[in-house]
Scaffold this motif. Structure first.
Motif, PDB file in Angstrom:
ATOM      1  N   ALA A 184       0.863  -1.187   0.000  1.00 47.47           N
ATOM      2  CA  ALA A 184       0.000   0.000   0.000  1.00 47.47           C
ATOM      3  C   ALA A 184       0.896   1.233   0.000  1.00 47.47           C
ATOM      4  CB  ALA A 184      -0.915   0.011   1.220  1.00 47.47           C
ATOM      5  N   PRO A 185       0.693   2.139  -0.952  1.00 46.03           N
ATOM      6  CA  PRO A 185       1.516   3.348  -0.993  1.00 46.03           C
ATOM      7  C   PRO A 185       1.193   4.266   0.183  1.00 46.03           C
ATOM      8  CG  PRO A 185      -0.280   3.526  -2.552  1.00 46.03           C
ATOM      9  CD  PRO A 185      -0.341   2.134  -1.986  1.00 46.03           C
ATOM     10  N   PRO A 186       2.042   5.261   0.449  1.00 50.62           N
ATOM     11  CA  PRO A 186       1.763   6.192   1.548  1.00 50.62           C
ATOM     12  C   PRO A 186       0.389   6.836   1.402  1.00 50.62           C
ATOM     13  CG  PRO A 186       3.989   6.522   0.734  1.00 50.62           C
ATOM     14  CD  PRO A 186       3.307   5.577  -0.218  1.00 50.62           C
ATOM     15  N   GLN A 187      -0.363   6.819   2.513  1.00 52.45           N
ATOM     16  CA  GLN A 187      -1.694   7.429   2.516  1.00 52.45           C
ATOM     17  C   GLN A 187      -2.049   7.889   3.922  1.00 52.45           C
ATOM     18  OE1 GLN A 187      -4.754   4.411   1.592  1.00 52.45           O
ATOM     19  NE2 GLN A 187      -3.132   2.905   1.855  1.00 52.45           N
ATOM     20  N   GLU A 188      -2.952   8.871   3.999  1.00 52.75           N
ATOM     21  CA  GLU A 188      -3.407   9.400   5.279  1.00 52.75           C
ATOM     22  C   GLU A 188      -4.299   8.370   5.963  1.00 52.75           C
ATOM     23  OE1 GLU A 188      -2.481  12.337   6.645  1.00 52.75           O
ATOM     24  OE2 GLU A 188      -1.233  12.713   4.873  1.00 52.75           O
ATOM     25  N   MET A 189      -4.115   8.225   7.284  1.00 54.54           N
ATOM     26  CA  MET A 189      -4.912   7.306   8.078  1.00 54.54           C
ATOM     27  C   MET A 189      -5.811   8.088   9.031  1.00 54.54           C
ATOM     28  SD  MET A 189      -4.320   4.292   7.190  1.00 54.54           S
ATOM     29  CE  MET A 189      -3.342   3.798   5.804  1.00 54.54           C
ATOM     30  N   PRO A 190      -6.886   7.457   9.523  1.00 50.95           N
ATOM     31  CA  PRO A 190      -7.808   8.148  10.427  1.00 50.95           C
ATOM     32  C   PRO A 190      -7.153   8.611  11.728  1.00 50.95           C
ATOM     33  CG  PRO A 190      -8.739   6.054   9.711  1.00 50.95           C
ATOM     34  CD  PRO A 190      -7.341   6.112   9.186  1.00 50.95           C
ATOM     35  N   TRP A 191      -6.030   7.996  12.110  1.00 50.68           N
ATOM     36  CA  TRP A 191      -5.364   8.383  13.359  1.00 50.68           C
ATOM     37  C   TRP A 191      -4.296   9.450  13.118  1.00 50.68           C
ATOM     38  CZ3 TRP A 191      -5.301   3.437  11.332  1.00 50.68           C
ATOM     39  CH2 TRP A 191      -4.103   3.006  10.778  1.00 50.68           C
ATOM     40  N   VAL A 192      -4.376  10.153  11.998  1.00 50.87           N
ATOM     41  CA  VAL A 192      -3.561  11.327  11.674  1.00 50.87           C
ATOM     42  C   VAL A 192      -2.082  10.981  11.505  1.00 50.87           C
ATOM     43  CG1 VAL A 192      -3.202  13.766  12.202  1.00 50.87           C
ATOM     44  CG2 VAL A 192      -5.207  12.619  13.097  1.00 50.87           C
ATOM     45  N   GLU A 193      -1.818   9.914  10.781  1.00 49.58           N
ATOM     46  CA  GLU A 193      -0.473   9.559  10.353  1.00 49.58           C
ATOM     47  C   GLU A 193      -0.541   9.176   8.885  1.00 49.58           C
ATOM     48  OE1 GLU A 193       1.563   7.655  14.338  1.00 49.58           O
ATOM     49  OE2 GLU A 193       0.705   6.287  12.883  1.00 49.58           O
ATOM     50  N   ARG A 194       0.560   9.331   8.178  1.00 47.94           N
ATOM     51  CA  ARG A 194       0.675   8.762   6.835  1.00 47.94           C
ATOM     52  C   ARG A 194       1.362   7.417   6.989  1.00 47.94           C
ATOM     53  NH1 ARG A 194       3.520  11.556   2.461  1.00 47.94           N
ATOM     54  NH2 ARG A 194       2.233  10.302   1.101  1.00 47.94           N
ATOM     55  N   VAL A 195       0.812   6.405   6.314  1.00 45.84           N
ATOM     56  CA  VAL A 195       1.311   5.050   6.472  1.00 45.84           C
ATOM     57  C   VAL A 195       1.410   4.384   5.103  1.00 45.84           C
ATOM     58  CG1 VAL A 195       0.824   2.772   7.478  1.00 45.84           C
ATOM     59  CG2 VAL A 195       0.289   4.848   8.767  1.00 45.84           C
ATOM     60  N   ALA A 196       2.471   3.616   4.923  1.00 41.57           N
ATOM     61  CA  ALA A 196       2.650   2.763   3.746  1.00 41.57           C
ATOM     62  C   ALA A 196       2.912   1.346   4.251  1.00 41.57           C
ATOM     63  CB  ALA A 196       3.827   3.236   2.905  1.00 41.57           C
ATOM     64  N   GLN A 197       2.623   0.355   3.406  1.00 41.11           N
ATOM     65  CA  GLN A 197       2.927  -1.032   3.736  1.00 41.11           C
ATOM     66  C   GLN A 197       3.800  -1.599   2.639  1.00 41.11           C
ATOM     67  OE1 GLN A 197      -0.519  -3.489   4.406  1.00 41.11           O
ATOM     68  NE2 GLN A 197      -1.648  -1.817   5.350  1.00 41.11           N
TER      69      GLN A 197
END
Length: 131
Positions: A95-108
């Motif tokens: 998963a490319p970097p994206q905004e998460m509901p907990w206010v972090e950007r996350v990639a997998q």
């Protein structure tokens, strides 16, 4: 690109039971919880402090498919560069970097041996317990 901190992430169908185990067995202290959007009385993610270490436990989160019960989480200073470098070094982008509901950007990503690694932008001070 700099890795600021990291911790293991365990996945379970019974988050309260597993968190209770680490509290009772190792005096773990709950330092953070993210509630289920559909039931705010239940957490879908917690972090526990075990001495100077941090352990995360998640429930009902997609961490890259069936059979994935553990992952590595790395907080980095530049998530786009970290994902690019990991891919260039042989990682598969899940998963490319994206905004998460907990206010972090996350990639997998999956490393060359298939282990799931989360890349995230965390609190500015690098403390994984900050909320």
């Amino acid at each position: 690109m700099v890795v600021r901190s990291g911790f293991p992430l365990l996945m379970t169908d019974d988050l309260p039971r597993l968190a209770r185990f680490y509290r009772e067995a190792f005096d773990a202290v709950r330092t953070y919880g993210f509630p289920d959007p559909d039931d705010e009385t239940r957490d879908v993610y917690v972090t526990l402090r075990l001495g100077r270490s941090v352990l995360a436990i998640g429930r009902k989160l997609d961490i890259g498919g069936e059979g994935s019960r553990a992952a590595l989480w790395l907080y980095v200073d530049d998530i786009d560069e970290a994902a690019r470098r990991a891919h260039a070094a042989g990682a598969a982008i899940v998963a490319p970097p994206q905004e998460m509901p907990w206010v972090e950007r996350v990639a997998q990503i999956r490393d060359p041996d298939g282990f799931l690694v989360y890349l995230g932008t965390g609190p500015a001070d690098g403390d994984v317990d900050a909320s």
